[in-house]
Design a protein around this motif. Structure first.
Motif, PDB file in Angstrom:
ATOM      1  N   GLY A 204       0.799  -1.212   0.000  1.00 32.36           N
ATOM      2  CA  GLY A 204       0.000   0.000   0.000  1.00 32.36           C
ATOM      3  C   GLY A 204       0.836   1.268   0.000  1.00 32.36           C
ATOM      4  N   LYS A 205       0.181   2.400  -0.287  1.00 29.02           N
ATOM      5  CA  LYS A 205       0.861   3.687  -0.377  1.00 29.02           C
ATOM      6  C   LYS A 205       0.732   4.463   0.928  1.00 29.02           C
ATOM      7  N   VAL A 206       1.676   5.385   1.123  1.00 28.79           N
ATOM      8  CA  VAL A 206       1.590   6.287   2.267  1.00 28.79           C
ATOM      9  C   VAL A 206       0.823   7.526   1.835  1.00 28.79           C
ATOM     10  N   PRO A 207       0.175   8.236   2.753  1.00 28.90           N
ATOM     11  CA  PRO A 207      -0.722   9.334   2.384  1.00 28.90           C
ATOM     12  C   PRO A 207      -0.084  10.716   2.300  1.00 28.90           C
ATOM     13  N   VAL A 208       1.238  10.830   2.496  1.00 30.33           N
ATOM     14  CA  VAL A 208       1.858  12.153   2.554  1.00 30.33           C
ATOM     15  C   VAL A 208       3.281  12.069   2.020  1.00 30.33           C
ATOM     16  N   SER A 209       3.782  13.182   1.508  1.00 36.76           N
ATOM     17  CA  SER A 209       5.149  13.230   0.978  1.00 36.76           C
ATOM     18  C   SER A 209       6.180  13.336   2.099  1.00 36.76           C
ATOM     19  N   TYR A 210       7.439  13.036   1.741  1.00 36.52           N
ATOM     20  CA  TYR A 210       8.562  13.106   2.683  1.00 36.52           C
ATOM     21  C   TYR A 210       8.219  12.333   3.953  1.00 36.52           C
ATOM     22  N   ALA A 211       7.816  11.087   3.751  1.00 41.63           N
ATOM     23  CA  ALA A 211       7.204  10.299   4.821  1.00 41.63           C
ATOM     24  C   ALA A 211       8.222   9.563   5.680  1.00 41.63           C
ATOM     25  N   ASN A 212       7.775   9.276   6.897  1.00 41.11           N
ATOM     26  CA  ASN A 212       8.475   8.402   7.829  1.00 41.11           C
ATOM     27  C   ASN A 212       7.446   7.412   8.355  1.00 41.11           C
ATOM     28  N   VAL A 213       7.748   6.114   8.256  1.00 40.28           N
ATOM     29  CA  VAL A 213       6.785   5.076   8.608  1.00 40.28           C
ATOM     30  C   VAL A 213       7.284   4.304   9.821  1.00 40.28           C
ATOM     31  N   LEU A 214       6.391   4.078  10.784  1.00 40.16           N
ATOM     32  CA  LEU A 214       6.708   3.254  11.954  1.00 40.16           C
ATOM     33  C   LEU A 214       5.798   2.033  11.974  1.00 40.16           C
ATOM     34  N   VAL A 215       6.373   0.894  12.371  1.00 39.39           N
ATOM     35  CA  VAL A 215       5.596  -0.335  12.469  1.00 39.39           C
ATOM     36  C   VAL A 215       5.302  -0.634  13.936  1.00 39.39           C
ATOM     37  N   ASP A 216       4.317  -1.524  14.148  1.00 36.29           N
ATOM     38  CA  ASP A 216       4.006  -1.948  15.507  1.00 36.29           C
ATOM     39  C   ASP A 216       4.808  -3.199  15.855  1.00 36.29           C
ATOM     40  N   SER A 217       4.492  -3.834  16.984  1.00 37.95           N
ATOM     41  CA  SER A 217       5.265  -4.992  17.444  1.00 37.95           C
ATOM     42  C   SER A 217       5.082  -6.206  16.546  1.00 37.95           C
ATOM     43  N   ASP A 218       4.070  -6.176  15.681  1.00 42.75           N
ATOM     44  CA  ASP A 218       3.855  -7.264  14.729  1.00 42.75           C
ATOM     45  C   ASP A 218       4.442  -6.955  13.362  1.00 42.75           C
ATOM     46  N   GLY A 219       5.147  -5.847  13.255  1.00 43.29           N
ATOM     47  CA  GLY A 219       5.767  -5.482  11.991  1.00 43.29           C
ATOM     48  C   GLY A 219       4.820  -4.855  10.992  1.00 43.29           C
ATOM     49  N   LYS A 220       3.648  -4.402  11.453  1.00 48.26           N
ATOM     50  CA  LYS A 220       2.660  -3.793  10.556  1.00 48.26           C
ATOM     51  C   LYS A 220       2.750  -2.268  10.642  1.00 48.26           C
ATOM     52  N   PRO A 221       2.740  -1.588   9.480  1.00 48.28           N
ATOM     53  CA  PRO A 221       2.793  -0.119   9.485  1.00 48.28           C
ATOM     54  C   PRO A 221       1.603   0.467  10.230  1.00 48.28           C
ATOM     55  N   ARG A 222       1.875   1.333  11.210  1.00 48.20           N
ATOM     56  CA  ARG A 222       0.808   1.899  12.033  1.00 48.20           C
ATOM     57  C   ARG A 222       0.807   3.431  12.043  1.00 48.20           C
ATOM     58  N   VAL A 223       1.968   4.045  11.826  1.00 52.57           N
ATOM     59  CA  VAL A 223       2.068   5.500  11.929  1.00 52.57           C
ATOM     60  C   VAL A 223       2.887   6.037  10.756  1.00 52.57           C
ATOM     61  N   VAL A 224       2.394   7.105  10.156  1.00 59.89           N
ATOM     62  CA  VAL A 224       3.119   7.797   9.086  1.00 59.89           C
ATOM     63  C   VAL A 224       3.137   9.286   9.401  1.00 59.89           C
ATOM     64  N   THR A 225       4.299   9.896   9.304  1.00 57.30           N
ATOM     65  CA  THR A 225       4.403  11.353   9.377  1.00 57.30           C
ATOM     66  C   THR A 225       5.062  11.852   8.102  1.00 57.30           C
ATOM     67  N   GLY A 226       4.765  13.075   7.745  1.00 56.27           N
ATOM     68  CA  GLY A 226       5.358  13.657   6.549  1.00 56.27           C
ATOM     69  C   GLY A 226       5.199  15.161   6.565  1.00 56.27           C
TER      70      GLY A 226
END
Length: 660
Positions: A204-226
């Protein structure tokens, strides 16, 4: 909570058993040499040391033929077992262990005409014995499987960034792929990539440019900042059950929001932020309710960094920099906190960073440094409670006496308290020659206590060195940083001048026997400050500077960024009269200081047009200067030979213009 504030001393009492077996195998013999430009420009011998998850091997970068290479050692014998030397103009960039036998790294590349290694988005994988070396991702990675339409590796004109290097059951890690363009503003795609074959699966795609993605304890993307086009931070959260991203309303977080880690229970997020306050601290954000829980905020300065647990799911410590570094342990519940506490006790006069650890928590690799030590790597055995010295980062400096850096503070022209550092030469004289070394930025950076080759060059050459964290610098709160906006040519320069006059009043310099020196914004300040206070500075060394603010919205890499125009509007504005008044090219008539101007031909941050405009203005006014052009450099110095040439020239120039 335990607080450890670094205190300066010449010796560090050791409560741990320290061995030096491995270091004798690694370090070359060093002969006495007082050629400080050559010594301080020399590349490190070992850096970026880490340990494998099972502790059986170590990895470190070295320079081989002037290029960064990755070398693997048997941790028991310190014998080399393999390496990743790319050949040609390619080098090893950021790397990560993905299992006990394999690392994946970013591939960087320089050109014959441009010494700065640049990242073009490619990922490379290699085993510790050098086998199964494979270009995994990038524009040259395409490879079709014989007799099949399935692409094992797909050629992508994109930049890959690591998200999570914890290997799953299918030998995959998580990366972010941003389509290549000139401004980097396209939205990225999250991919799983096989670390052996390079085969990818879209997530899947991230919703914002210049992004930083964090995963949870299961390795699933949960937080995006940009960052959006208005130069504002956008935050997006994805719940455990949802597939879509939900934007967090901006009123729920502050201006310095930056995610750190999703907690192990997947319910909260550790963040840096200044919500409802001036200083940036550490908070815990409830991902369901949006509620904030304060973890730690220092009353005087922003939190500089945090120390995360080995699983990257929690925070056990942090560092602040009010002069000397100070450490706070937030909990003793984690093994990492116990180890870190022992290391801080073992090295009370130094900065300590845990670079990596084994999966079972029995062995830890630490980097230790200070203002007089460029860095030493140690292996800590938790069971034996012992330290083994692996290597000095710069063994050619071992045994050399370095100058000590001390924090200072002083009132500026308007009473605002300004912080900085003073390094005194051991060659004190009645003439008190001094160099004011101005950091770049001006925003988002600051000077820190620690080893600085440029500071040491100046001090070892016989000059006191003043560094000023003027208003606008990072680390002292949002108000302090914002006080420098649209004040590049006025209040910031007056802070630098006030610092110079304070040092003179304290007996560390003499008016008319001071040189001002700096790169990037520091280069700009060299000329601007010297035109505001012409009799204060005898000379100036301006490197990679911007000299005409009106050009900033037209030339260089900043206006090409998606948020570049909004950023420039915020920090310098668009008032033609003020931009002209704050541009050194328009103030040359007031200049009395002699200048040394150094610039890289391929500089994109401060294009050559800035230096050309300055030299033309100097020629028109009949002002003397020296010119030093680097035809194969960009914004700074990336070649050891160029760095040595520059250091040598600075040493000669100061000797010519300052009285010792």
């Amino acid at each position: 909570m335990c607080n450890f504030r670094l205190k300066k001393s010449l010796t560090a009492p050791m409560s741990l058993l320290v061995l030096s077996l491995f270091s004798t195998l690694l370090l070359p013999s060093v002969q006495a040499n007082d050629n400080w430009p050559a010594l301080l420009a020399q590349n490190p011998s070992f850096f970026d040391f880490t340990i494998s998850p099972d502790g059986k091997h170590l990895a470190a970068k070295i320079f081989r033929d002037g290029r960064r290479t990755l070398v693997f050692f048997d941790s028991a014998t310190m014998q080399t077992v393999g390496s990743a030397s790319m050949g040609g103009m390619k080098e090893v960039g950021e790397y990560h262990w993905v299992n006990n036998e394999r690392v994946v790294f970013q591939l960087v590349e320089s050109k014959a005409w441009e010494k700065q290694p640049l990242y073009y988005g490619e990922l490379f994988g290699v085993n510790i014995d050098g086998s199964r070396s494979q270009l995994l991702f990038g524009y040259q990675a395409g490879d079709e499987k014989a007799g099949s339409r399935l692409k094992v590796r797909e050629s992508r004109r994109a930049w890959a960034e690591f998200i999570d290097t914890e290997l799953d059951e299918d030998d995959q890690i998580l990366i972010m792929s941003t389509p290549a363009d000139k401004v980097g503003a396209k939205t990225a795609e999250i991919l799983k990539i096989n670390v052996y074959t390079g085969q990818t699966i879209g997530q899947g795609k991230v919703p914002v440019s210049y992004a930083n993605v964090l995963v949870d304890s299961d390795g699933k993307p949960r937080v995006v900042t940009g960052t959006n086009k208005k130069d504002e931070t956008e935050v997006y959260i994805r719940s455990l059950a949802a597939k879509e991203w939900t934007e967090l309303p901006q009123q729920l977080f502050g201006s310095t929001f930056a995610p750190i880690a999703v907690t192990k229970d997947n319910k909260s997020l550790y963040v840096f932020d200044n919500k409802g306050q001036d200083k940036t601290g550490v908070f815990k954000l409830d991902l369901a309710s949006g509620n904030y829980e304060a973890v730690y905020t220092d009353p005087l300065v922003d939190v500089t960094m945090v120390s995360r647990t080995a699983d990257l799911r929690s925070v056990y410590g942090l560092r602040v920099d009010d002069g000397f570094p100070a450490y706070a342990l937030l909990t003793s519940a984690f093994e990492e906190a116990k180890v870190f506490k022992k290391l801080l006790a073992a090295f009370p006069s130094e900065q300590v960073t845990i670079t990596s650890s084994t999966k079972d928590g029995k062995k830890w690799l630490a980097a230790v440094s200070s203002d007089i030590n460029p860095g030493t790597y140690y292996l800590y055995d938790h069971e034996k409670v012992s330290l083994t010295k692996l290597a000095d980062r710069n063994p050619h400096l071992t045994g050399k006496t370095m100058a000590m850096m001390e924090p200072i503070k002083f009132p500026s022209f308007d009473g605002k308290e300004i912080h900085g550092y003073l390094t005194l030469t051991e060659q004190q004289s009645a003439t008190k020659p001094m160099v004011v070394l101005v950091h770049g930025g001006p925003h988002g950076v600051r000077d820190h206590w620690g080893f600085d080759s440029e500071v040491q060059l100046l001090a070892k050459s016989g000059y006191n060195v003043l560094q000023v964290n003027y208003r606008g610098s990072d680390g002292y709160g949002a108000e302090y940083k914002a006080a420098g906006y649209r004040q590049w040519g006025d209040a910031i320069q007056k802070d630098i001048i006030a610092g110079t006059e304070w040092a003179i009043a304290q007996g560390h310099g003499k008016a008319g026997n001071v040189c001002i020196m700096g790169g990037s914004f520091g280069g700009y300040s060299v000329v601007q400050a010297a035109t505001i206070k012409p009799d204060l500075y005898r000379c100036g060394v301006a490197v990679a500077g911007i000299y005409d603010l009106a050009l900033m919205s037209k030339l260089g890499d900043i206006p090409r960024l998606g948020y570049g125009k909004a950023y420039l509007q915020k920090v310098i504005g668009d008032d033609p009269a003020q931009l002209a008044a704050f541009s050194p090219v328009n103030r040359i008539e007031q200049l009395k200081a002699h200048l040394l101007i150094a610039h890289g031909r391929h500089d994109e941050r401060a294009p050559m047009e800035h230096a050309t405009a300055l030299t033309e203005a100097l020629d028109k006014a009949g002002k003397p200067y020296e010119w030093l052009e680097f035809t194969d450099e960009t914004h700074g110095f990336y070649s050891e030979s160029n760095q040595q040439l520059y250091f040598t020239k600075v040493q000669q120039y100061l000797a010519q213009h300052l009285t010792k």
